[in-house]
Design an enzyme around this catalytic site. Structure first.
Site, PDB file in Angstrom:
ATOM      1  N   HIS A 141      47.488  -6.906 -34.879  1.00 41.98           N
ATOM      2  CA  HIS A 141      48.835  -7.652 -34.405  1.00 41.98           C
ATOM      3  C   HIS A 141      49.645  -8.308 -35.566  1.00 41.98           C
ATOM      4  O   HIS A 141      50.660  -8.973 -35.050  1.00 41.98           O
ATOM      5  CB  HIS A 141      48.467  -8.134 -33.040  1.00 41.98           C
ATOM      6  CG  HIS A 141      49.686  -8.153 -32.192  1.00 41.98           C
ATOM      7  ND1 HIS A 141      50.663  -9.113 -31.907  1.00 41.98           N
ATOM      8  CD2 HIS A 141      50.377  -7.011 -31.372  1.00 41.98           C
ATOM      9  CE1 HIS A 141      51.522  -8.754 -31.247  1.00 41.98           C
ATOM     10  NE2 HIS A 141      51.431  -7.556 -30.782  1.00 41.98           N
ATOM     11  N   LYS A 200      52.241  -9.141 -38.338  1.00 45.45           N
ATOM     12  CA  LYS A 200      53.547  -8.594 -38.353  1.00 45.45           C
ATOM     13  C   LYS A 200      54.121  -9.316 -39.529  1.00 45.45           C
ATOM     14  O   LYS A 200      54.603 -10.309 -39.619  1.00 45.45           O
ATOM     15  CB  LYS A 200      54.458  -8.796 -37.183  1.00 45.45           C
ATOM     16  CG  LYS A 200      53.740  -8.358 -36.007  1.00 45.45           C
ATOM     17  CD  LYS A 200      54.819  -8.313 -34.749  1.00 45.45           C
ATOM     18  CE  LYS A 200      54.068  -8.258 -33.466  1.00 45.45           C
ATOM     19  NZ  LYS A 200      54.805  -8.692 -32.405  1.00 45.45           N
ATOM     20  N   ASP A 216      57.219  -8.902 -53.916  1.00 42.57           N
ATOM     21  CA  ASP A 216      56.925  -9.494 -55.236  1.00 42.57           C
ATOM     22  C   ASP A 216      55.895 -10.329 -55.223  1.00 42.57           C
ATOM     23  O   ASP A 216      55.695 -11.322 -56.051  1.00 42.57           O
ATOM     24  CB  ASP A 216      58.292 -10.066 -55.750  1.00 42.57           C
ATOM     25  CG  ASP A 216      59.225  -8.883 -56.077  1.00 42.57           C
ATOM     26  OD1 ASP A 216      58.976  -7.675 -56.261  1.00 42.57           O
ATOM     27  OD2 ASP A 216      60.486  -9.448 -56.013  1.00 42.57           O
TER      28      ASP A 216
END
Length: 145
Positions: free
Chosen positions: A79, A81, A86
């Site tokens: 889960h 996210k 960079d």
């Protein structure tokens, strides 16, 4: 908006690391990620196995474009996210990276450029990237059946 910001910030030597139960169904986001890849940006994606082939998912198109994709072998949901750009910019929050969430939901999204916050996410991405290396996949039970 997220796509264009990430796209403008990413340089040719950038590493865009998308990490979560990554069901990218937003076509514009999928195209932006592919464009970064074509420009030489190293893109790696980790997702749930079950989301790779769902209708509307951009994951198959990202793989077809040559982007490295790994998936879990677990029964639980991944889960996370977040995205790392960079190795110094963290994008995280409740946002599901789908067209309906981007256009209709009330979500939160943080963009941080503080190594104190970026490093733990980068470490977690690398840990899971290695855990989901196909060489480690289990195709057979331990007793050989």
């Amino acid at each position: 908006m997220l796509c264009s910001r990430a796209g403008r910030r990413a340089s040719g030597s950038a590493q865009l690391k998308l990490r979560r139960k990554l069901f990218i169904s937003d076509e514009q986001l999928g195209r932006a990620v592919q464009l970064l890849h074509r420009r030489g940006v190293r893109v790696r994606v980790v997702t749930d196995e079950q989301y790779m082939g769902l209708q509307g998912s951009q994951i198959g198109l990202l793989r077809w474009a040559g982007i490295q994709v790994r998936h879990d072998q677990d029964s639980g949901y991944m889960h996370h996210k977040f995205a790392i750009v960079d190795r110094r910019t963290l994008i995280t929050g409740s946002l599901n990276w789908t067209a309906s969430a981007i256009q209709s939901n009330r979500e939160n999204l943080l963009v941080l450029e503080d190594t104190e916050y970026v490093k733990p996410f980068l470490d977690e991405f690398e840990r899971i990237w290695e855990e989901y290396n196909p060489i480690n996949y289990r195709f057979f039970c331990k007793d050989g059946k």
